[in-house]
Design an enzyme around this catalytic site. Sequence first.
Site, PDB file in Angstrom:
ATOM      1  N   CYS A   1     -95.589   0.658 -53.625  1.00  0.00           N
ATOM      2  CA  CYS A   1     -94.580   1.645 -54.004  1.00  0.00           C
ATOM      3  C   CYS A   1     -94.792   2.267 -55.382  1.00  0.00           C
ATOM      4  CB  CYS A   1     -93.201   1.007 -53.925  1.00  0.00           C
ATOM      5  SG  CYS A   1     -92.882   0.266 -52.295  1.00  0.00           S
TER       6      CYS A   1
ATOM      7  N   HIS B   1     -89.047   6.038 -56.658  1.00  0.00           N
ATOM      8  CA  HIS B   1     -89.481   5.539 -55.355  1.00  0.00           C
ATOM      9  C   HIS B   1     -88.263   5.407 -54.462  1.00  0.00           C
ATOM     10  CE1 HIS B   1     -90.817   3.052 -52.137  1.00  0.00           C
ATOM     11  NE2 HIS B   1     -90.190   1.976 -52.589  1.00  0.00           N
TER      12      HIS B   1
ATOM     13  N   ASN C   1     -88.374   4.718 -46.046  1.00  0.00           N
ATOM     14  CA  ASN C   1     -89.230   4.234 -47.133  1.00  0.00           C
ATOM     15  C   ASN C   1     -90.680   4.280 -46.666  1.00  0.00           C
ATOM     16  OD1 ASN C   1     -90.741   2.693 -48.939  1.00  0.00           O
ATOM     17  ND2 ASN C   1     -89.135   1.169 -49.249  1.00  0.00           N
TER      18      ASN C   1
END
Length: 337
Positions: free
Chosen positions: A114, A260, A290
Amino acid sequence: MKAYIKALSYYLPETVLTNNELVEEFPEWTVEKIANKVGIKERHISGQDETAVDMAVKAAERLFEENDISKGSIDFILFCTQSPDYFLPTSACLIQDRLQLPTKIGALDYNLGCSGYVYGLSLCKGLILGRIAQNVLLITAETYTKHIHPRDKGNRTIFGDAATATLVSVEGKIEIGNFSLGTDGKGAENLIIKTGASRNPIKANDLNFDENGNPISSDFLYMNGVEIFNFTLDTVPLLINETLFKNSLHKENIDLFVFHQANQYIIDFLRKKLKIEKDKFYIYLEKVGNTVSSTIPIALYEAGKEGRLCGNICLAGFGVGYSWGGVVLKCSFEKTL
């Protein structure tokens, strides 16, 4: 010499997994509960035979087409993935061949999650300021969904697959500023797939279910949500302060924050803890989920479509590793990429 983001594009797999479909598999949940908890209504799932390299190639081809970029201008490929097609050869080499880019270019992979996009920008800037390259093709691509157990409703609601392509160049309208980067490998076991690589090459076949019916297995993605949440709350505020300091800026000098996109709950909590105004905090989760290293560039692309890429933009990536990174982008235009 300076380094700039010159163009951005992304690719999403064709298959879409909606909350309605998840509720059919997990009737103890509701569509509203999933949406309210993670802020995601649908996510894209890579095809059975579709790999990170396949998606990377499609994202890059879209970048070239949408922005009229000559393949002959690329002189370096950086590929961020934790889902490589093979242990060897290097996936970036496969991408060079698939895209039919010049053979005189450099190409390498790096393994980050990430925080991967921010780290990638730092590597691109280093290549440009070191006069090693002038046009770097930075690609992110992940197929995390292939590593999630079918009964893992928590992770299946969160993660989606995607790939992005960014051209980082010696010219452009989004200047890449100074970075703050960090690492703490003590948190490695809190987000991990334990088997399949050299440490544990053979599958453990140790599937168990916890008291809530969630699968726990060394052979699939494991995430300790509580520990990841605590790490994020401890690390990200310090990261933002350090990133602003390194760019000689204060929070009020930032026009847009792009974090993120972990899930709605976490990033809302961070926004409130950092006392960032809602209209300065960009979220693009609902339709993609995500997507690990691709969340920030996807959000940047969508913010650009809305004409929101102007002034100072603070990026923050954080997660698996543990690894984290921040940077400020300085935009000299007001509409779109």
